[in-house]
Design a protein around this motif. Structure first.
Motif, PDB file in Angstrom:
ATOM      1  N   GLN A  41       4.093 -31.361  18.034  1.00 55.57           N
ATOM      2  CA  GLN A  41       4.572 -30.168  18.034  1.00 55.57           C
ATOM      3  C   GLN A  41       3.893 -29.703  19.000  1.00 55.57           C
ATOM      4  OE1 GLN A  41       3.498 -27.883  14.044  1.00 55.57           O
ATOM      5  NE2 GLN A  41       5.095 -26.714  14.950  1.00 55.57           N
ATOM      6  N   LEU A  47       8.708 -28.190  15.863  1.00 56.65           N
ATOM      7  CA  LEU A  47       8.802 -29.687  15.590  1.00 56.65           C
ATOM      8  C   LEU A  47       9.915 -30.776  16.138  1.00 56.65           C
ATOM      9  CD1 LEU A  47       8.080 -29.626  11.478  1.00 56.65           C
ATOM     10  CD2 LEU A  47       6.018 -30.280  13.465  1.00 56.65           C
ATOM     11  N   PHE A  96       1.702 -36.122  14.669  1.00 58.65           N
ATOM     12  CA  PHE A  96       1.927 -36.517  13.165  1.00 58.65           C
ATOM     13  C   PHE A  96       2.583 -37.570  12.902  1.00 58.65           C
ATOM     14  CE2 PHE A  96       0.854 -32.336  11.805  1.00 58.65           C
ATOM     15  CZ  PHE A  96       1.550 -31.359  12.335  1.00 58.65           C
ATOM     16  N   ILE A 110      11.255 -36.670   4.605  1.00 62.94           N
ATOM     17  CA  ILE A 110      10.603 -36.685   4.345  1.00 62.94           C
ATOM     18  C   ILE A 110       9.740 -36.454   3.634  1.00 62.94           C
ATOM     19  CG2 ILE A 110       8.300 -35.938   6.518  1.00 62.94           C
ATOM     20  CD1 ILE A 110      10.159 -35.984   8.941  1.00 62.94           C
ATOM     21  N   ASP A 111       9.186 -36.389   2.644  1.00 62.66           N
ATOM     22  CA  ASP A 111       8.294 -36.258   1.637  1.00 62.66           C
ATOM     23  C   ASP A 111       6.295 -35.542   1.728  1.00 62.66           C
ATOM     24  OD1 ASP A 111       8.428 -39.187  -0.749  1.00 62.66           O
ATOM     25  OD2 ASP A 111       7.725 -38.324   1.604  1.00 62.66           O
ATOM     26  N   TRP A 113       3.075 -35.277   4.951  1.00 60.27           N
ATOM     27  CA  TRP A 113       2.922 -35.207   5.925  1.00 60.27           C
ATOM     28  C   TRP A 113       1.174 -36.095   6.792  1.00 60.27           C
ATOM     29  CZ3 TRP A 113       5.717 -33.103   9.851  1.00 60.27           C
ATOM     30  CH2 TRP A 113       7.251 -33.314   9.893  1.00 60.27           C
ATOM     31  N   GLY A 114       1.216 -36.632   7.433  1.00 60.67           N
ATOM     32  CA  GLY A 114      -0.216 -36.110   7.912  1.00 60.67           C
ATOM     33  C   GLY A 114      -1.064 -34.902   8.276  1.00 60.67           C
ATOM     34  N   GLN A 115      -2.230 -35.405   8.573  1.00 55.68           N
ATOM     35  CA  GLN A 115      -2.601 -33.582   9.051  1.00 55.68           C
ATOM     36  C   GLN A 115      -2.390 -33.761  10.747  1.00 55.68           C
ATOM     37  OE1 GLN A 115      -4.348 -31.071   7.652  1.00 55.68           O
ATOM     38  NE2 GLN A 115      -3.450 -32.740   6.112  1.00 55.68           N
ATOM     39  N   GLY A 116      -1.858 -34.954  11.473  1.00 54.45           N
ATOM     40  CA  GLY A 116      -1.244 -34.361  12.062  1.00 54.45           C
ATOM     41  C   GLY A 116      -3.431 -34.560  13.591  1.00 54.45           C
TER      42      GLY A 116
ATOM     43  N   ASP B  35      16.213 -31.703   4.616  1.00 54.72           N
ATOM     44  CA  ASP B  35      14.802 -31.312   3.907  1.00 54.72           C
ATOM     45  C   ASP B  35      13.726 -29.565   4.307  1.00 54.72           C
ATOM     46  OD1 ASP B  35      13.604 -34.642   4.563  1.00 54.72           O
ATOM     47  OD2 ASP B  35      14.737 -33.649   3.164  1.00 54.72           O
ATOM     48  N   TYR B  37      10.479 -28.178   5.039  1.00 55.51           N
ATOM     49  CA  TYR B  37       9.029 -28.121   5.558  1.00 55.51           C
ATOM     50  C   TYR B  37       8.357 -26.874   5.490  1.00 55.51           C
ATOM     51  CZ  TYR B  37      10.845 -32.428   6.903  1.00 55.51           C
ATOM     52  OH  TYR B  37      11.771 -32.962   6.480  1.00 55.51           O
ATOM     53  N   GLN B  39       4.912 -24.567   7.254  1.00 54.39           N
ATOM     54  CA  GLN B  39       4.317 -24.624   7.539  1.00 54.39           C
ATOM     55  C   GLN B  39       3.580 -23.495   8.146  1.00 54.39           C
ATOM     56  OE1 GLN B  39       4.642 -25.612  12.474  1.00 54.39           O
ATOM     57  NE2 GLN B  39       3.240 -27.518  11.980  1.00 54.39           N
ATOM     58  N   HIS B  42       0.434 -23.335  11.770  1.00 55.20           N
ATOM     59  CA  HIS B  42       0.639 -24.479  12.292  1.00 55.20           C
ATOM     60  C   HIS B  42      -0.684 -25.419  12.091  1.00 55.20           C
ATOM     61  CE1 HIS B  42       2.440 -22.414  16.171  1.00 55.20           C
ATOM     62  NE2 HIS B  42       2.124 -21.905  15.918  1.00 55.20           N
ATOM     63  N   GLY B  43      -0.688 -26.120  10.782  1.00 55.64           N
ATOM     64  CA  GLY B  43      -1.558 -26.932   9.972  1.00 55.64           C
ATOM     65  C   GLY B  43      -0.430 -27.685   9.889  1.00 55.64           C
ATOM     66  N   ALA B  44      -0.610 -29.256   9.225  1.00 59.69           N
ATOM     67  CA  ALA B  44       0.144 -29.845   8.932  1.00 59.69           C
ATOM     68  C   ALA B  44       1.814 -29.364   7.635  1.00 59.69           C
ATOM     69  CB  ALA B  44      -0.656 -31.183   7.955  1.00 59.69           C
ATOM     70  N   PRO B  45       2.867 -29.740   9.023  1.00 58.88           N
ATOM     71  CA  PRO B  45       3.918 -29.033   7.503  1.00 58.88           C
ATOM     72  C   PRO B  45       3.552 -29.475   6.330  1.00 58.88           C
ATOM     73  CG  PRO B  45       4.368 -30.060   9.678  1.00 58.88           C
ATOM     74  CD  PRO B  45       3.164 -30.430   9.567  1.00 58.88           C
ATOM     75  N   THR B  47       6.300 -30.251   2.770  1.00 56.50           N
ATOM     76  CA  THR B  47       7.555 -30.498   2.331  1.00 56.50           C
ATOM     77  C   THR B  47       8.038 -29.935   1.072  1.00 56.50           C
ATOM     78  OG1 THR B  47       8.370 -33.025   3.306  1.00 56.50           O
ATOM     79  CG2 THR B  47       9.782 -32.483   1.776  1.00 56.50           C
ATOM     80  N   PHE B  50      13.037 -30.873  -1.009  1.00 55.26           N
ATOM     81  CA  PHE B  50      13.025 -32.880  -0.393  1.00 55.26           C
ATOM     82  C   PHE B  50      14.467 -33.242  -0.757  1.00 55.26           C
ATOM     83  CE2 PHE B  50      12.382 -37.480   0.989  1.00 55.26           C
ATOM     84  CZ  PHE B  50      12.889 -37.873  -0.051  1.00 55.26           C
ATOM     85  N   TYR B  87      10.425 -25.553   9.299  1.00 54.50           N
ATOM     86  CA  TYR B  87      11.842 -25.799   9.762  1.00 54.50           C
ATOM     87  C   TYR B  87      13.156 -26.851   8.685  1.00 54.50           C
ATOM     88  CZ  TYR B  87       8.431 -25.346  13.469  1.00 54.50           C
ATOM     89  OH  TYR B  87       7.756 -24.381  14.373  1.00 54.50           O
ATOM     90  N   PHE B 100      15.862 -31.111  13.849  1.00 60.43           N
ATOM     91  CA  PHE B 100      14.926 -30.138  13.153  1.00 60.43           C
ATOM     92  C   PHE B 100      15.705 -28.663  14.218  1.00 60.43           C
ATOM     93  CE2 PHE B 100      11.813 -32.182  10.974  1.00 60.43           C
ATOM     94  CZ  PHE B 100      11.197 -33.455  11.977  1.00 60.43           C
TER      95      PHE B 100
END
Lengths: 123, 109
Positions: A41, A47, A96, A110-111, A113-116, B35, B37, B39, B42-45, B47, B50, B87, B100
């Motif tokens: 991103q 994304l 990510f 996708i279920d 996610w990492g923190q990035g 799916d 998501y 966010q 602008h942190g981690a998305p 889900t 699903f 998203y 996406f």
């Protein structure tokens, strides 16, 4: 508990190769149906999917970036690595990794996610 | 330009029901589960949908549906903490890759 953690350099110079590692916990990349994707991103933008590797070693790449990307996995270390060659300032983004799961007879989704990790490409 | 089309922005008041849409084609939404998501800042998305399933820990105020080549995410009883970018995403058969949407900014008034 499923977790993914990205690691790699915060700064790379243009034309250098970027290597990012995703360390998995709570599941095995070798287990049937398990996959890991990389998504990025750029600041203020949407994304963008980059690549995916599956438990059975299948690999998939973004059409626009496939000549520059390589995804690989180490089942013993439970890690997934993404390399991107010939980086450019437009590759500056938060990267990510995310678990992708393919249920039996179902669609990949996708279920987790990492923190990035933020990567800046600049000289 | 994103492969999937989402509204740029949607707003609603606390307690209201809002629906976000995601439009694609037969190669993506028409053939695969979608799916969604969330966010925040602008942190981690995260889900929130699903495919047709609500992930563990996600409020049942969130629900998803699909008709043909359009998917929707409905949020009932809108709460201030729902304010975020949303998203949609799915697999694309012709691209052999994931696509996406451009994201919808949801504002809770």
């Amino acid at each position: 508990q499923v977790t993914l953690r990205e690691s790699g350099p915060a700064l790379v110079k243009p034309t250098q190769t970027l290597t990012l590692t995703c360390t998995l916990s709570g599941f095995s990349i070798g287990a049937s149906g398990m996959c890991v994707s990389w998504i990025r991103q750029p600041p203020g933008k949407a994304l963008e999917w980059l690549a995916r590797i599956d438990w059975d070693d299948d690999e998939f790449y973004s059409t626009s970036l496939k000549t520059r990307l390589t995804i690989s996995k180490d089942t013993f270390k439970n890690q997934v690595v993404l390399t991107m060659t010939n980086t450019d300032p437009v590759d500056t983004a938060t990267y990510f990794c995310a678990r992708t799961f393919i249920p039996a007879g179902g669609s990949p989704g996708i279920d987790y996610w990492g923190q990035g990790t933020l990567v800046t490409v600049s000289s | 330009q994103s492969a999937l089309t989402q509204e740029a922005s949607v707003s609603g008041t606390v307690g209201q029901k809002v629906t976000l849409s995601c439009s694609g084609n037969t190669n993506n939404i028409g053939g695969y589960a979608v799916d969604w998501y969330q966010q925040i800042s602008h942190g981690a998305p995260k889900t929130v949908m699903f495919g047709n399933s609500l992930p563990s820990g996600i409020s049942d105020r969130f629900s998803g549906s699909k008709s043909g080549t359009t998917a929707s995410l409905t949020i009932s009883g809108l709460q201030p903490e729902d304010e975020a970018d949303y998203y949609c995403s799915t697999w694309d058969y012709s691209l052999s890759g994931r696509v996406f949407g451009g994201g919808t900014k949801l504002t809770v008034l």
